[in-house]
Scaffold this motif. Structure first.
Motif, PDB file in Angstrom:
ATOM      1  N   PHE A  19      24.795  47.457  65.098  1.00  0.00           N
ATOM      2  CA  PHE A  19      25.595  48.652  64.869  1.00  0.00           C
ATOM      3  C   PHE A  19      27.089  48.331  64.969  1.00  0.00           C
ATOM      4  CE2 PHE A  19      27.902  52.422  66.295  1.00  0.00           C
ATOM      5  CZ  PHE A  19      27.621  53.277  65.243  1.00  0.00           C
ATOM      6  N   GLU A  20      27.464  47.494  65.926  1.00  0.00           N
ATOM      7  CA  GLU A  20      28.864  47.113  66.047  1.00  0.00           C
ATOM      8  C   GLU A  20      29.363  46.457  64.765  1.00  0.00           C
ATOM      9  OE1 GLU A  20      31.333  47.514  68.433  1.00  0.00           O
ATOM     10  OE2 GLU A  20      29.877  49.005  69.094  1.00  0.00           O
ATOM     11  N   ALA A  21      28.480  45.656  64.131  1.00  0.00           N
ATOM     12  CA  ALA A  21      28.871  44.972  62.896  1.00  0.00           C
ATOM     13  C   ALA A  21      28.910  45.911  61.703  1.00  0.00           C
ATOM     14  CB  ALA A  21      27.909  43.817  62.626  1.00  0.00           C
ATOM     15  N   LEU A  22      28.127  46.984  61.757  1.00  0.00           N
ATOM     16  CA  LEU A  22      27.977  47.866  60.596  1.00  0.00           C
ATOM     17  C   LEU A  22      28.682  49.211  60.749  1.00  0.00           C
ATOM     18  CD1 LEU A  22      24.151  47.239  59.967  1.00  0.00           C
ATOM     19  CD2 LEU A  22      26.058  46.264  58.680  1.00  0.00           C
ATOM     20  N   LYS A  23      29.272  49.477  61.895  1.00  0.00           N
ATOM     21  CA  LYS A  23      29.846  50.807  62.121  1.00  0.00           C
ATOM     22  C   LYS A  23      31.062  51.085  61.245  1.00  0.00           C
ATOM     23  CE  LYS A  23      32.767  49.461  66.066  1.00  0.00           C
ATOM     24  NZ  LYS A  23      33.009  49.685  67.515  1.00  0.00           N
ATOM     25  N   ARG A  24      31.605  50.062  60.592  1.00  0.00           N
ATOM     26  CA  ARG A  24      32.745  50.264  59.690  1.00  0.00           C
ATOM     27  C   ARG A  24      32.336  50.951  58.390  1.00  0.00           C
ATOM     28  NH1 ARG A  24      33.178  45.515  56.067  1.00  0.00           N
ATOM     29  NH2 ARG A  24      31.498  44.057  56.553  1.00  0.00           N
ATOM     30  N   PHE A  25      31.042  51.003  58.099  1.00  0.00           N
ATOM     31  CA  PHE A  25      30.584  51.608  56.852  1.00  0.00           C
ATOM     32  C   PHE A  25      30.452  53.120  56.993  1.00  0.00           C
ATOM     33  CE2 PHE A  25      29.080  47.214  56.543  1.00  0.00           C
ATOM     34  CZ  PHE A  25      29.616  46.866  55.313  1.00  0.00           C
ATOM     35  N   HIS A  26      30.665  53.809  55.865  1.00  0.00           N
ATOM     36  CA  HIS A  26      30.530  55.264  55.840  1.00  0.00           C
ATOM     37  C   HIS A  26      29.049  55.625  55.711  1.00  0.00           C
ATOM     38  CE1 HIS A  26      30.928  59.431  54.464  1.00  0.00           C
ATOM     39  NE2 HIS A  26      32.153  59.397  54.971  1.00  0.00           N
ATOM     40  N   PRO A  27      28.617  56.705  56.359  1.00  0.00           N
ATOM     41  CA  PRO A  27      27.207  57.105  56.238  1.00  0.00           C
ATOM     42  C   PRO A  27      26.743  57.260  54.789  1.00  0.00           C
ATOM     43  CG  PRO A  27      28.274  58.367  57.962  1.00  0.00           C
ATOM     44  CD  PRO A  27      29.358  57.575  57.294  1.00  0.00           C
ATOM     45  N   ASP A  28      27.649  57.661  53.899  1.00  0.00           N
ATOM     46  CA  ASP A  28      27.268  57.849  52.500  1.00  0.00           C
ATOM     47  C   ASP A  28      26.914  56.532  51.810  1.00  0.00           C
ATOM     48  OD1 ASP A  28      27.657  60.529  52.779  1.00  0.00           O
ATOM     49  OD2 ASP A  28      29.616  60.577  51.776  1.00  0.00           O
ATOM     50  N   GLN A  29      27.292  55.400  52.403  1.00  0.00           N
ATOM     51  CA  GLN A  29      26.931  54.099  51.823  1.00  0.00           C
ATOM     52  C   GLN A  29      25.497  53.706  52.148  1.00  0.00           C
ATOM     53  OE1 GLN A  29      31.064  52.234  53.036  1.00  0.00           O
ATOM     54  NE2 GLN A  29      30.008  50.802  51.682  1.00  0.00           N
ATOM     55  N   VAL A  30      24.858  54.480  53.003  1.00  0.00           N
ATOM     56  CA  VAL A  30      23.462  54.217  53.364  1.00  0.00           C
ATOM     57  C   VAL A  30      22.573  55.164  52.569  1.00  0.00           C
ATOM     58  CG1 VAL A  30      21.782  54.029  55.222  1.00  0.00           C
ATOM     59  CG2 VAL A  30      24.197  53.558  55.675  1.00  0.00           C
ATOM     60  N   LEU A  31      21.813  54.616  51.650  1.00  0.00           N
ATOM     61  CA  LEU A  31      20.874  55.413  50.861  1.00  0.00           C
ATOM     62  C   LEU A  31      19.526  55.462  51.571  1.00  0.00           C
ATOM     63  CD1 LEU A  31      21.632  54.059  47.264  1.00  0.00           C
ATOM     64  CD2 LEU A  31      22.720  55.959  48.496  1.00  0.00           C
ATOM     65  N   LEU A  32      18.844  56.584  51.446  1.00  0.00           N
ATOM     66  CA  LEU A  32      17.519  56.754  52.045  1.00  0.00           C
ATOM     67  C   LEU A  32      16.480  56.812  50.925  1.00  0.00           C
ATOM     68  CD1 LEU A  32      18.301  59.366  54.849  1.00  0.00           C
ATOM     69  CD2 LEU A  32      18.373  56.852  54.945  1.00  0.00           C
ATOM     70  N   ALA A  33      15.681  55.782  50.837  1.00  0.00           N
ATOM     71  CA  ALA A  33      14.693  55.664  49.761  1.00  0.00           C
ATOM     72  C   ALA A  33      13.387  56.332  50.168  1.00  0.00           C
ATOM     73  CB  ALA A  33      14.446  54.197  49.435  1.00  0.00           C
ATOM     74  N   PRO A  34      12.919  57.324  49.404  1.00  0.00           N
ATOM     75  CA  PRO A  34      11.620  57.946  49.711  1.00  0.00           C
ATOM     76  C   PRO A  34      10.497  56.917  49.667  1.00  0.00           C
ATOM     77  CG  PRO A  34      12.853  59.270  48.124  1.00  0.00           C
ATOM     78  CD  PRO A  34      13.573  57.954  48.241  1.00  0.00           C
TER      79      PRO A  34
END
Length: 416
Positions: A247-262
């Motif tokens: 999480f420390e390495a990835l917290k710079r990303f915006h939540p919208d950059q994470v897609l949720l695949a059904p």
């Protein structure tokens, strides 16, 4: 993690396997009007990238006085297999804790990779119980716990994927977009960190299963959160809590950059890549390809896109379920509960309503004692999703009572 450290890890990895291929996929490239490159981690010796982090952890730990100690891990999947392979390579004893519910196929593969150097212990019905038992064993024997993702050496090992990618792309070509699957976050942490001066932050796309959005929810909260429950269908990425270091390495990303695949969309990818390309992908390994359909064509058109295919440890006993889910998601299969009159010829009249491309895949009376009307569970497959529109119009014209339960998870799980 430094680039020098990652490159050294990559060089050391050549002791046990060559770099996995980076392949330009013509099928996907034509579909999206882009150059779609697939990094085929499903072609590693253990059919996933997990061997990288495990090897790097062992390599570095054994130089700091771990000789003679027993290595331990808890896993029901790819981490166990990578761990076992590396135990045999370094000829050190290892103990793999797996839940009692682990499929026999995964147990057998882990035993094959580790041979005489590993012991498998089946403990608990769920992973948390298994993990607790592994930690207790480490404390009891003074062993070394090998974590699946939340450790600097694991992250550094997974980052070797990125080092290979840069060396495999054509000269002068760099990625415009990098699509990465996320479970515990080790792979994404390593790759995004290594490529941070090559790929702008906004040009990373991270993908999680819809039923296990641990990174997305953590980014929204600003700190790691524990999901109350996860859907285990994408077992290689169904993690309830993102790793702390990850999480420390990835917290710079915006939540919208994470897609949720059904999960059912992932099934479409698995069946399509198997039928068209002959690729055997596990659900987690299909995440990044599934994400391409979730991006706009404008974002992909003309771009150089690298998608990491993280694994191919697929149990073919799951194939009927995967096919079923894929057809439902694609709109090619639906389930209905019908109310038909209990009279001679009623079933024949109903069958006459089906179109030339419609096929009955399931038929079952649910109430056999009704006098005037009977309830029927019916599954119908067709070749074009639009066919169902006409079929439902004919149902209504003939005053046939029906309920579409295709997307009703409670009824579907109970009845289908």
């Amino acid at each position: 993690m430094t680039k020098t450290g990652v490159d050294e890890a990559m060089t050391a990895l050549r002791e046990i396997f060559p770099e996995t291929p980076l392949q330009l996929n013509e099928h996907l490239s034509r579909r999206y009007g882009a150059d779609i490159w697939l990094k085929r981690e499903d072609l590693s010796p253990v059919r996933s990238y997990k061997i990288r982090g495990a090897f790097n952890f062992f390599r570095k730990t054994m130089t700091t006085g771990a000789q003679g100690r027993t290595f331990v891990c808890a896993s029901a999947g790819n981490h166990a297999q990578g761990f076992a392979f590396v135990c045999r390579h370094f000829q050190v004893p290892g103990v793999v804790f797996m839940p009692v519910t682990t499929p026999q196929q995964k147990i057998d593969k882990t035993r094959i990779f580790g041979g005489e150097f590993i012991t498998i212990r089946l403990v608990g019905d769920i992973f948390d119980q298994c993990y607790a038992a592994a930690n207790a064993h480490v404390a009891e024997i003074g062993g070394v716990m090998v974590p699946p993702f939340d450790h600097p050496d694991i992250i550094e090992g997974q980052a070797t994927v990125a080092s290979e990618i840069l060396g495999q792309l054509p000269e002068g070509v760099s990625p415009d977009l990098v699509v990465l699957p996320v479970g515990g976050g080790g792979l994404a942490s390593g790759i995004t960190g290594y490529l941070s001066d090559v790929v702008p932050q906004d040009d990373f796309v991270l993908v999680e299963p819809l039923g296990a959005p641990s990174l997305k929810r953590s980014l929204e909260a600003g700190a790691p959160v524990q999901l109350p429950k996860v859907d285990n269908f994408v077992d290689g990425a169904a993690v309830a809590r993102i790793g702390e270091l990850n999480f420390e390495a990835l917290k710079r990303f915006h939540p919208d950059q994470v897609l949720l695949a059904p999960e059912n969309a992932i099934c479409v990818t698995i069946t399509e890549m198997l039928n068209i390309e002959g690729f055997v992908l596990e659900p987690a390994g299909a995440l990044s390809i599934t994400a391409l359909d979730m991006l706009s064509l404008e974002r992909l058109k003309g771009k150089t896109v690298v998608a990491v295919v993280s694994g191919g440890n697929f149990d073919f006993e799951r194939l009927p379920d995967v096919k079923e889910r894929a057809m439902r998601y694609a709109g090619l299969k639906k389930y209905f509960i019908l109310r038909l009159a209990q009279r001679p010829g009623a079933l024949r009249d109903f069958l006459n309503l089906l179109g030339p491309e419609d096929d009955i895949a399931r038929f079952e009376y649910l109430k056999k004692s009704a006098r005037n009307f009977g309830s029927i569970l019916i599954g119908i497959e067709t070749r074009n999703p639009q066919n169902f529109k006409g079929l439902l119009e004919r149902f209504e014209a003939e005053d046939i009572g029906y309920q579409d339960i295709t997307d009703n998870e409670i009824l579907a799980n109970l009845i289908i």
